[in-house]
Design a protein around this motif. Structure first.
Motif, PDB file in Angstrom:
ATOM      1  N   LEU A  12     -11.981  17.367   4.219  1.00 32.18           N
ATOM      2  CA  LEU A  12     -13.421  16.882   4.130  1.00 32.18           C
ATOM      3  C   LEU A  12     -13.530  15.662   5.079  1.00 32.18           C
ATOM      4  N   LYS A  13     -12.771  15.270   5.846  1.00 31.87           N
ATOM      5  CA  LYS A  13     -12.632  14.026   6.605  1.00 31.87           C
ATOM      6  C   LYS A  13     -13.434  13.034   5.986  1.00 31.87           C
ATOM      7  N   ILE A  14     -12.785  12.385   5.034  1.00 31.59           N
ATOM      8  CA  ILE A  14     -13.363  11.179   3.894  1.00 31.59           C
ATOM      9  C   ILE A  14     -13.070  10.022   4.601  1.00 31.59           C
ATOM     10  N   ASN A  15     -13.915   9.155   4.176  1.00 30.41           N
ATOM     11  CA  ASN A  15     -13.651   7.892   5.041  1.00 30.41           C
ATOM     12  C   ASN A  15     -13.576   6.926   4.312  1.00 30.41           C
ATOM     13  N   GLN A  16     -14.394   7.125   3.197  1.00 28.98           N
ATOM     14  CA  GLN A  16     -13.464   5.695   1.967  1.00 28.98           C
ATOM     15  C   GLN A  16     -13.336   6.117   1.125  1.00 28.98           C
ATOM     16  N   PHE A  17     -11.963   5.771   0.327  1.00 28.76           N
ATOM     17  CA  PHE A  17     -11.120   6.824  -0.887  1.00 28.76           C
ATOM     18  C   PHE A  17     -10.540   5.394  -2.068  1.00 28.76           C
ATOM     19  N   TYR A  18     -11.328   6.048  -2.942  1.00 27.58           N
ATOM     20  CA  TYR A  18     -11.287   4.526  -4.102  1.00 27.58           C
ATOM     21  C   TYR A  18     -10.402   5.433  -5.164  1.00 27.58           C
ATOM     22  N   GLY A  19      -9.441   4.981  -5.718  1.00 29.02           N
ATOM     23  CA  GLY A  19      -8.701   5.731  -6.851  1.00 29.02           C
ATOM     24  C   GLY A  19      -8.191   4.664  -7.923  1.00 29.02           C
ATOM     25  N   ALA A  20      -7.668   4.866  -8.531  1.00 27.06           N
ATOM     26  CA  ALA A  20      -6.972   3.718  -9.399  1.00 27.06           C
ATOM     27  C   ALA A  20      -5.442   4.065  -9.422  1.00 27.06           C
ATOM     28  N   PRO A  21      -5.029   2.736  -9.468  1.00 26.78           N
ATOM     29  CA  PRO A  21      -3.633   2.264  -9.260  1.00 26.78           C
ATOM     30  C   PRO A  21      -2.512   3.538 -10.046  1.00 26.78           C
ATOM     31  N   THR A  22      -3.413   3.772 -11.558  1.00 28.15           N
ATOM     32  CA  THR A  22      -2.037   4.796 -11.676  1.00 28.15           C
ATOM     33  C   THR A  22      -1.823   5.853 -11.369  1.00 28.15           C
ATOM     34  N   LEU A  80       1.715   8.954  -7.867  1.00 33.22           N
ATOM     35  CA  LEU A  80       1.796  10.066  -6.194  1.00 33.22           C
ATOM     36  C   LEU A  80       2.800   8.793  -5.867  1.00 33.22           C
ATOM     37  N   LEU A  81       3.477   7.511  -5.464  1.00 33.44           N
ATOM     38  CA  LEU A  81       4.177   6.574  -5.089  1.00 33.44           C
ATOM     39  C   LEU A  81       5.793   7.658  -5.331  1.00 33.44           C
ATOM     40  N   LYS A  82       5.846   8.282  -6.929  1.00 32.77           N
ATOM     41  CA  LYS A  82       6.920   8.176  -7.172  1.00 32.77           C
ATOM     42  C   LYS A  82       6.772  10.001  -6.392  1.00 32.77           C
ATOM     43  N   TYR A  83       6.380  10.462  -5.350  1.00 29.28           N
ATOM     44  CA  TYR A  83       7.047  11.433  -4.872  1.00 29.28           C
ATOM     45  C   TYR A  83       7.258  11.223  -3.760  1.00 29.28           C
ATOM     46  N   GLY A  84       7.316  10.205  -2.987  1.00 31.48           N
ATOM     47  CA  GLY A  84       7.192  10.118  -1.979  1.00 31.48           C
ATOM     48  C   GLY A  84       6.901  10.111  -1.045  1.00 31.48           C
ATOM     49  N   ASP A  85       6.871   9.947   0.353  1.00 34.76           N
ATOM     50  CA  ASP A  85       5.597   9.861   1.696  1.00 34.76           C
ATOM     51  C   ASP A  85       5.582  10.581   2.001  1.00 34.76           C
ATOM     52  N   GLU A 104       3.698  -3.071  -5.553  1.00 34.45           N
ATOM     53  CA  GLU A 104       4.573  -1.959  -4.687  1.00 34.45           C
ATOM     54  C   GLU A 104       3.488  -1.073  -4.360  1.00 34.45           C
ATOM     55  N   ALA A 105       2.702  -0.114  -5.011  1.00 36.46           N
ATOM     56  CA  ALA A 105       1.430   0.242  -5.453  1.00 36.46           C
ATOM     57  C   ALA A 105       0.568  -0.283  -4.582  1.00 36.46           C
ATOM     58  N   TRP A 106       0.573  -1.388  -4.153  1.00 34.13           N
ATOM     59  CA  TRP A 106      -0.783  -1.684  -2.756  1.00 34.13           C
ATOM     60  C   TRP A 106       0.383  -1.348  -1.960  1.00 34.13           C
ATOM     61  N   GLU A 107       1.369  -2.069  -1.169  1.00 39.16           N
ATOM     62  CA  GLU A 107       1.628  -2.037   0.237  1.00 39.16           C
ATOM     63  C   GLU A 107       2.265  -0.147   0.184  1.00 39.16           C
ATOM     64  N   TRP A 108       1.813   0.477  -0.680  1.00 42.28           N
ATOM     65  CA  TRP A 108       2.967   1.600  -0.351  1.00 42.28           C
ATOM     66  C   TRP A 108       1.649   1.994  -0.129  1.00 42.28           C
ATOM     67  N   LEU A 109       0.156   2.316  -0.550  1.00 40.06           N
ATOM     68  CA  LEU A 109      -1.294   2.283  -0.262  1.00 40.06           C
ATOM     69  C   LEU A 109      -2.231   2.348   0.718  1.00 40.06           C
ATOM     70  N   HIS A 110      -1.189   0.708   1.539  1.00 41.30           N
ATOM     71  CA  HIS A 110      -1.599   0.308   2.348  1.00 41.30           C
ATOM     72  C   HIS A 110      -1.241   0.916   3.894  1.00 41.30           C
ATOM     73  N   ARG A 111       0.335   0.858   3.797  1.00 43.72           N
ATOM     74  CA  ARG A 111       1.418   1.045   4.996  1.00 43.72           C
ATOM     75  C   ARG A 111       1.140   2.265   4.477  1.00 43.72           C
ATOM     76  N   VAL A 112       0.988   3.594   4.494  1.00 40.50           N
ATOM     77  CA  VAL A 112       1.785   4.999   4.294  1.00 40.50           C
ATOM     78  C   VAL A 112       0.419   5.682   3.841  1.00 40.50           C
ATOM     79  N   VAL A 113      -0.184   5.263   2.838  1.00 38.25           N
ATOM     80  CA  VAL A 113      -2.185   5.900   3.310  1.00 38.25           C
ATOM     81  C   VAL A 113      -2.660   5.817   3.472  1.00 38.25           C
ATOM     82  N   ALA A 126      -2.614  -7.112  -4.276  1.00 36.11           N
ATOM     83  CA  ALA A 126      -3.199  -6.693  -5.296  1.00 36.11           C
ATOM     84  C   ALA A 126      -3.423  -8.046  -5.507  1.00 36.11           C
ATOM     85  N   MET A 127      -4.229  -8.847  -5.297  1.00 35.09           N
ATOM     86  CA  MET A 127      -5.354  -9.735  -5.846  1.00 35.09           C
ATOM     87  C   MET A 127      -7.012  -9.091  -5.185  1.00 35.09           C
TER      88      MET A 127
END
Length: 637
Positions: A327-337, A342-347, A371-380, A415-416
């Motif tokens: 869909l070529k999404i530009n902004q992605f907004y979701g829940a930390p949970t 998804l972090l559990k499933y790896g990169d 950890e979730a913040w860093e993964w979302l920023h670095r990997v996603v 995370a702030m």
């Protein structure tokens, strides 16, 4: 002119998503923010430099706090379509719970969401419905959404719905659900959007609370490859709802359902494909995030909004990122949970898909761990996307504290939530009801003055509204959350203040323990609850999910106990740490901690309503693990 420029800026922001402890919370992720000016007179925000440039974040923030009428008045006038202009910008008194904005003015949110954009660019895409099955998205233009909204509005009127009548919308994420919301607003009816996972009993309770005249639903719903029998649930609910006169039924599947005397069939929609800018908030419209950032926020600003019907792991853990690519999404907004899941499933599931269209990532719903913040920023986000951790509530209507807007290039700390939005003036309060001054302090998070998006009352019970939000700290709106203010005046949310354990006289937020546990690289998810203890009064019990690659889970448990003792204190170490495969979550991704508490307090036979669980079988699964743990402990004695 500055106000007009700000109006456009706020419009773009809204359209694009620009545990209380007696001791200070630890800085997020070990990051120390640079020192800045001391807090202002109220101790609620960093002092604004005298030389702040007009139009800058500090100057605008100060103006919104000092002169709310001068700030919000031009914004409302220039960015919204008014049928009748307002004569007074605000008239608010927190001591009595009186919240009045734009008095004398009349407008229609449906017109602001639809008509103005249809006049300018009718074939722009308003909604992209990401249906349960990948690759079957449907695109709806603003013209088509307006036409559907008007048809549905006329249908409601034909069936006796008048201004002020209440309508229950019991539908999954779908274009017709959005049209139903806008149709109600168009004719002055009041909508209550009920999460399409509630049981018949829960649905009936909400219908009766509002005395709804009409229910709008689908024959069935689809989620994660499963069929949800929505109409059957409605049928059972309305048996106990004497005010319901009609049930409007749309077709989501081809399956036939029973149609009774109250039921009115609606035609199924078909829509064309049009290109557009894509805003992807994956929240359910049954929750406030879906209201504000799937429907009203994006549509009022002429954006294309994604309606996500499925789950983050159906048919696999790459579902979000495949959707972003397609869909070529530009902004992605979701829940930390969901991020932690998804972090559990790896990169690999992320990197499999092209995410180059993403510009902004957002988190919402609960504090996000480092950890979730860093993964979302670095990997996603490939370390290039702006990541904003947003704090707000159902009662606030929209984002209140977030890293953006701010000065261009201003720092974002992991995370702030950080910075108050324009017009939001936070203060921290101590247990005696006094304002906590200065920096490096914690307290109850309150807001000292009204803002346009806040709740006005609770339907049918204004006194409850006053008691819930303005009684604990007279003259202030009490959020129910605790917060920590850093040396630089930034705000970190520490969690709900009712999620506090009193361990041997030490008050400790469960969120603090969860944060400490989250620092372990082998533990992507945890949930900490309090339970009665004969000696301590209360003790902490931690449920943790361990990565498959972690090795010996007993070693992980011991490491966690040591980490909590070091990062917080020995008394904060959970008495029990139980390793489970997964945590019980609602379909929106929130952990149902009350069910975990029922399990360990031997109340598993009285769990209450569990219909919002994504997978109810998880309770049996956790009970089995817990029983094995107890048997092992008994054998060791």
């Amino acid at each position: 002119m500055a106000a007009r420029t700000l109006g456009r800026g706020v419009g773009r922001l809204l359209g694009s998503l620009r545990g209380l402890s007696g001791q200070p919370a630890r800085p997020p992720c070990g990051v120390s923010a640079p020192r800045r000016a001391a807090s202002g007179p109220s101790g609620s925000a960093p002092a604004v430099a005298a030389a702040a440039q007009p139009g800058s974040y500090p100057a605008l923030s100060a103006q919104a706090a000092r002169e709310p009428a001068a700030f919000w008045g031009p914004l409302a006038r220039d960015t919204l379509m008014w049928d009748t202009p307002y004569h007074t910008v605000w008239d608010c008194d927190f001591s009595t719970g009186k919240i009045g904005w734009f008095l004398g003015g009349q407008l229609n949110v449906s017109v602001n969401c639809l008509d103005q954009h249809v006049r300018k660019s009718p074939e722009s895409v308003a909604l992209i419905w990401e249906r349960d099955e990948p690759g079957t998205e449907v695109r709806i233009t603003y013209r088509e959404l307006l036409e559907t909204t008007c048809r549905l509005a006329n249908t409601l009127k034909r069936h006796g719905v008048h201004r002020g009548d209440r309508i229950a919308i019991y539908m999954p994420v779908s274009p017709l659900a959005v049209a139903a919301m806008l149709a109600c607003a168009r004719i002055g009816a009041v909508h209550t959007v009920i999460f399409a996972g509630f049981s018949a009993e829960s649905l009936a309770g909400r219908i009766n609370d509002a005395k709804c005249k009409v229910v709008i639903t689908f024959n069935q719903g689809l989620r994660g490859g499963r069929v949800v029998e929505l109409k059957k649930i409605v049928d059972e609910a309305v048996k106990h709802c004497p005010t319901v006169q009609h049930v409007l039924v749309a077709q989501r599947t081809d399956n036939k359902v029973h149609m009774g005397d109250l039921d009115v069939p609606l035609e199924q929609l078909v829509f064309d494909h049009q290109p557009g800018d894509i805003f992807g908030c994956v929240a359910d419209i049954g929750w406030i995030t879906g209201h504000s950032y799937v429907v009203y926020g994006p549509l009022c600003n002429g954006a294309t909004s994604v309606l996500f019907e499925s789950t983050p792991v159906y048919p696999n853990a790459g579902r979000y990122w495949e959707t972003v690519e397609r869909l070529k999404i530009n902004q992605f907004y979701g829940a930390p949970t969901a991020v932690r899941l998804l972090l559990k499933y790896g990169d690999a599931w992320v990197k499999k898909y092209d995410r180059s269209s993403l510009r902004t990532l957002g988190s919402v719903g609960e504090p996000i761990n480092c950890e979730a913040w860093e993964w979302l920023h670095r990997v996603v986000g490939d370390s290039r996307c702006t990541l904003v951790d947003t704090w707000w509530q159902t009662e606030t209507g929209g984002i209140c504290i977030a890293p953006r807007p701010s000065e261009e290039g201003a720092e974002i700390l992991p995370a702030m939530a950080m910075r108050p939005f324009f017009g939001i003036v936070p203060v921290l309060m101590d247990e005696k009801g006094s304002v906590v001054e200065g920096s490096n302090v914690s307290g109850a998070l309150c807001i000292s003055q009204a803002w346009p998006g806040m709740a006005r009352t609770i339907y049918g019970d204004h006194q409850r509204f006053v008691d819930a939000y303005f009684k604990a700290y007279p003259g202030y709106y009490f959020t129910g959350d605790g917060a920590y203010r850093t040396e630089s005046g930034y705000y970190q949310i520490t969690g709900r203040m009712d999620d506090v354990i009193n361990i041997s006289g030490h008050r400790l937020g469960t969120a603090e323990i969860e944060d400490a546990i989250a620092d372990h690289p082998a533990v992507p998810e945890s949930a900490v609850i309090g339970y009665p203890h004969d000696i301590k009064g209360e003790a902490a019990f931690a449920f943790i999910v361990v990565k498959d690659s972690a090795g010996d889970s007993d070693v992980v448990v011991q490491e966690l106990k040591s980490m909590v003792a070091t990062k917080i204190a020995k008394y904060a170490v959970p008495d029990e740490i139980l390793v489970v495969k997964r945590l019980p979550k609602t379909r929106s991704g929130k952990v149902m901690r009350r069910l975990l508490r029922k399990i360990i307090t031997s109340e598993a036979q009285e769990l209450g309503d569990t219909t919002t669980l994504e997978d109810p079988s998880i309770i049996t699964e956790i009970l089995s693990v817990y029983q094995k743990c107890k048997d092992k402990q008994a054998a060791a004695k």
